[in-house]
Design a protein around this motif. Structure first.
Motif, short mmCIF file in Angstrom:
data_model
loop_
_atom_site.label_atom_id
_atom_site.label_comp_id
_atom_site.label_asym_id
_atom_site.label_seq_id
_atom_site.Cartn_x
_atom_site.Cartn_y
_atom_site.Cartn_z
N SER A 1 -22.80 -13.20 -9.58
CA SER A 1 -21.92 -12.04 -9.79
C SER A 1 -20.74 -12.63 -9.50
CB SER A 1 -22.25 -11.45 -9.99
OG SER A 1 -23.30 -11.33 -10.67
N GLY A 2 -19.47 -12.19 -7.89
CA GLY A 2 -18.75 -12.41 -7.59
C GLY A 2 -18.11 -13.37 -8.39
N GLY A 3 -18.23 -15.03 -8.39
CA GLY A 3 -17.91 -15.86 -9.14
C GLY A 3 -17.46 -15.92 -10.43
N PHE A 4 -18.33 -15.46 -11.29
CA PHE A 4 -18.39 -14.93 -12.40
C PHE A 4 -18.16 -13.78 -12.75
CE2 PHE A 4 -20.52 -19.07 -11.02
CZ PHE A 4 -19.73 -20.49 -11.84
N PRO A 5 -17.07 -12.91 -12.83
CA PRO A 5 -16.94 -11.92 -13.25
C PRO A 5 -17.00 -11.25 -14.71
CG PRO A 5 -14.63 -12.70 -12.31
CD PRO A 5 -15.90 -13.82 -11.67
N VAL A 6 -16.21 -11.89 -15.53
CA VAL A 6 -16.00 -12.33 -16.24
C VAL A 6 -17.17 -12.20 -17.62
CG1 VAL A 6 -14.41 -13.04 -19.11
CG2 VAL A 6 -13.62 -12.68 -16.77
N LEU A 7 -17.34 -14.03 -17.22
CA LEU A 7 -18.97 -13.74 -17.80
C LEU A 7 -19.77 -13.66 -17.67
CD1 LEU A 7 -20.69 -15.96 -19.79
CD2 LEU A 7 -21.09 -17.36 -17.50
N ARG A 8 -19.51 -12.57 -16.35
CA ARG A 8 -21.16 -11.32 -16.25
C ARG A 8 -20.96 -9.96 -17.36
NH1 ARG A 8 -24.77 -9.05 -16.33
NH2 ARG A 8 -25.50 -7.23 -14.76
N SER A 9 -19.50 -9.91 -17.38
CA SER A 9 -19.45 -8.97 -18.46
C SER A 9 -20.37 -8.98 -19.45
CB SER A 9 -18.33 -8.02 -18.18
OG SER A 9 -17.10 -8.85 -18.61
N LEU A 10 -19.75 -9.48 -19.86
CA LEU A 10 -20.24 -10.06 -21.15
C LEU A 10 -21.33 -10.97 -21.37
CD1 LEU A 10 -16.43 -12.63 -22.21
CD2 LEU A 10 -17.12 -10.43 -22.74
N THR A 11 -22.61 -10.31 -20.55
CA THR A 11 -23.53 -11.18 -20.80
C THR A 11 -24.60 -10.17 -20.73
OG1 THR A 11 -22.99 -13.19 -19.51
CG2 THR A 11 -25.40 -12.75 -19.89
N SER A 12 -25.52 -9.55 -21.74
CA SER A 12 -26.17 -8.30 -20.93
C SER A 12 -27.37 -8.81 -19.33
CB SER A 12 -27.63 -8.19 -22.29
OG SER A 12 -28.63 -9.44 -22.30
N ASP A 13 -27.67 -7.58 -19.25
CA ASP A 13 -28.77 -7.40 -17.62
C ASP A 13 -30.06 -7.80 -17.98
OD1 ASP A 13 -26.86 -5.71 -16.97
OD2 ASP A 13 -27.95 -4.18 -16.74
N GLU A 14 -30.05 -8.75 -18.95
CA GLU A 14 -31.49 -9.27 -18.99
C GLU A 14 -31.41 -10.73 -19.25
OE1 GLU A 14 -34.69 -11.17 -21.12
OE2 GLU A 14 -32.80 -10.99 -21.60
N LYS A 15 -30.27 -10.89 -20.47
CA LYS A 15 -29.73 -11.87 -20.18
C LYS A 15 -29.45 -12.60 -18.60
CE LYS A 15 -27.42 -15.64 -22.98
NZ LYS A 15 -28.84 -16.47 -23.41
N TRP A 16 -28.58 -11.93 -18.24
CA TRP A 16 -28.01 -12.97 -17.09
C TRP A 16 -28.92 -12.33 -16.04
CZ3 TRP A 16 -23.52 -14.53 -15.42
CH2 TRP A 16 -23.52 -14.21 -14.28
N HIS A 17 -29.94 -11.95 -15.60
CA HIS A 17 -30.57 -12.12 -14.76
C HIS A 17 -32.24 -12.73 -14.79
CE1 HIS A 17 -29.88 -8.73 -11.51
NE2 HIS A 17 -29.55 -8.13 -12.75
N ARG A 18 -32.04 -13.24 -16.17
CA ARG A 18 -33.15 -13.93 -16.54
C ARG A 18 -32.32 -15.64 -16.07
NH1 ARG A 18 -33.18 -16.03 -21.85
NH2 ARG A 18 -32.64 -14.00 -22.74
N MET A 19 -30.98 -15.60 -16.59
CA MET A 19 -30.38 -17.33 -15.87
C MET A 19 -30.60 -17.22 -14.41
SD MET A 19 -27.51 -17.25 -18.33
CE MET A 19 -26.40 -16.58 -18.02
N VAL A 20 -30.11 -16.18 -14.22
CA VAL A 20 -29.91 -16.69 -12.01
C VAL A 20 -31.86 -16.92 -11.77
CG1 VAL A 20 -29.78 -15.68 -10.39
CG2 VAL A 20 -27.99 -15.14 -12.27
N ARG A 21 -32.51 -16.15 -12.28
CA ARG A 21 -33.76 -16.34 -11.89
C ARG A 21 -34.25 -17.93 -11.90
NH1 ARG A 21 -36.30 -13.33 -8.33
NH2 ARG A 21 -36.12 -10.35 -8.80
N ASP A 22 -33.63 -18.14 -13.04
CA ASP A 22 -34.44 -19.38 -13.66
C ASP A 22 -33.32 -20.45 -12.34
OD1 ASP A 22 -35.58 -21.54 -15.89
OD2 ASP A 22 -33.26 -22.26 -15.91
N PHE A 23 -32.34 -20.31 -12.49
CA PHE A 23 -31.37 -20.93 -11.65
C PHE A 23 -32.11 -20.93 -10.60
CE2 PHE A 23 -28.01 -20.37 -8.11
CZ PHE A 23 -27.81 -21.83 -8.34
N PHE A 24 -32.29 -19.47 -9.80
CA PHE A 24 -32.85 -19.38 -7.93
C PHE A 24 -34.30 -20.56 -8.24
CE2 PHE A 24 -34.95 -16.69 -5.03
CZ PHE A 24 -33.95 -16.94 -4.43
N ALA A 25 -34.77 -20.66 -9.55
CA ALA A 25 -36.35 -21.01 -9.24
C ALA A 25 -36.41 -23.14 -9.59
CB ALA A 25 -36.99 -20.18 -10.69
N ARG A 26 -36.09 -22.55 -10.23
CA ARG A 26 -35.77 -23.90 -10.91
C ARG A 26 -34.93 -24.76 -10.25
NH1 ARG A 26 -35.81 -26.31 -15.86
NH2 ARG A 26 -34.17 -24.36 -16.55
N TYR A 27 -33.03 -24.99 -9.85
CA TYR A 27 -32.12 -25.79 -9.65
C TYR A 27 -32.56 -25.99 -8.17
CZ TYR A 27 -28.35 -28.06 -9.97
OH TYR A 27 -26.85 -28.77 -9.85
#
Length: 259
Positions: A51-77
């Protein structure tokens, strides 16, 4: 074949569960209340860095979508670096290479993420601006212009430096956006919007280490035969002067004398 030590298996099971608690069961014998502390700690640390590295992208993304992306990154990448400062670079690679696009993705999402990562990369670059080895007042046309090592020339299909909640382009502009992202001598990260000709000029200076400013400008002019050569030459000289005033060009390189 030797069996994996029980404590090592427990570590792997524990890590796999923390990465993907929704699909990987917790190892037995550990109280869920304690596990929840670790689940929150690990995820919140990673999410906070992203979130700190992508503040604009975070502000434009819904909470549900944002956490889904980060969760997927954390789980699979699988990150290629252990350094926290490079988590943003890894998340960008995940967006570019692994994540499957979704219908409601912002059309400029990848480019915006790259621009925000580049700002962070410029801010944390271990390189520094030299204080010697060049003439700050040198003739940029006759000499070899020295470009700051902390200046990055990039192009995007969308004007990513202008994107905000108040400006969300839905269609790709007909003209690309060219930017220089750079860190100045005060360690402030800045950007300059440039045109395609100036971008080409800097690219030629990077590709041809023996080019003077005039060589680079003449090479650009030869690629634009439909334009008045003198006009292109004067415009190129003015562009180099402007880049020096901004600190992107430091001056002219001093010739090395062979002994």
């Amino acid at each position: 074949m030797s069996k994996q030590p029980s404590f090592q298996k427990l570590q792997y099971d524990f890590a796999a569960h923390l990465r993907n608690p929704a699909q990987v069961p917790a190892p037995g014998g550990v109280e869920d209340r304690r596990l929840q502390i670790y689940r929150d700690l690990f995820y919140n640390n990673i999410e906070g860095f992203i979130s700190g590295g992508f503040p604009v992208l975070r502000s434009l993304t819904s909470d549900e979508k944002w956490h889904r992306m980060v969760r997927d990154f954390f789980a699979r990448y699988r990150c290629n670096t252990p350094y926290f400062l490079e988590i943003s670079q890894e998340f960008l690679a995940y967006l570019q290479q692994q994540r499957q696009p979704e219908q409601d993705d912002l059309p400029f999402m990848i480019e915006l993420a790259h621009y925000e990562w580049l700002e962070l990369a410029a801010d944390t670059d271990a390189d520094s601006i030299p204080s010697s080895g060049f003439n700050p007042q040198g003739n940029l046309m006759q000499g070899r212009p020295l470009v700051s090592p902390l200046a990055y020339v990039v192009s995007y299909q969308y004007p990513v430096h202008r994107i905000s909640a108040d400006y969300l382009p839905t269609e790709q502009p007909q003209v690309a956006t060219f930017l220089i992202v750079y860190r100045d001598r005060q360690d402030e990260v800045r950007f300059m919007e440039i045109n395609a000709v100036t971008a080409k000029l800097l690219l030629l200076l990077e590709e041809h280490t023996d080019f003077s400013g005039a060589d680079a400008v003449n090479a650009v002019a030869s690629e634009l035969p439909h334009l008045d050569r003198e006009l292109v030459y004067n415009g190129g000289e003015q562009a180099l002067q402007s880049l020096r005033q901004s600190g992107i060009i430091l001056g002219t390189e001093l010739k090395q004398v062979k002994v």
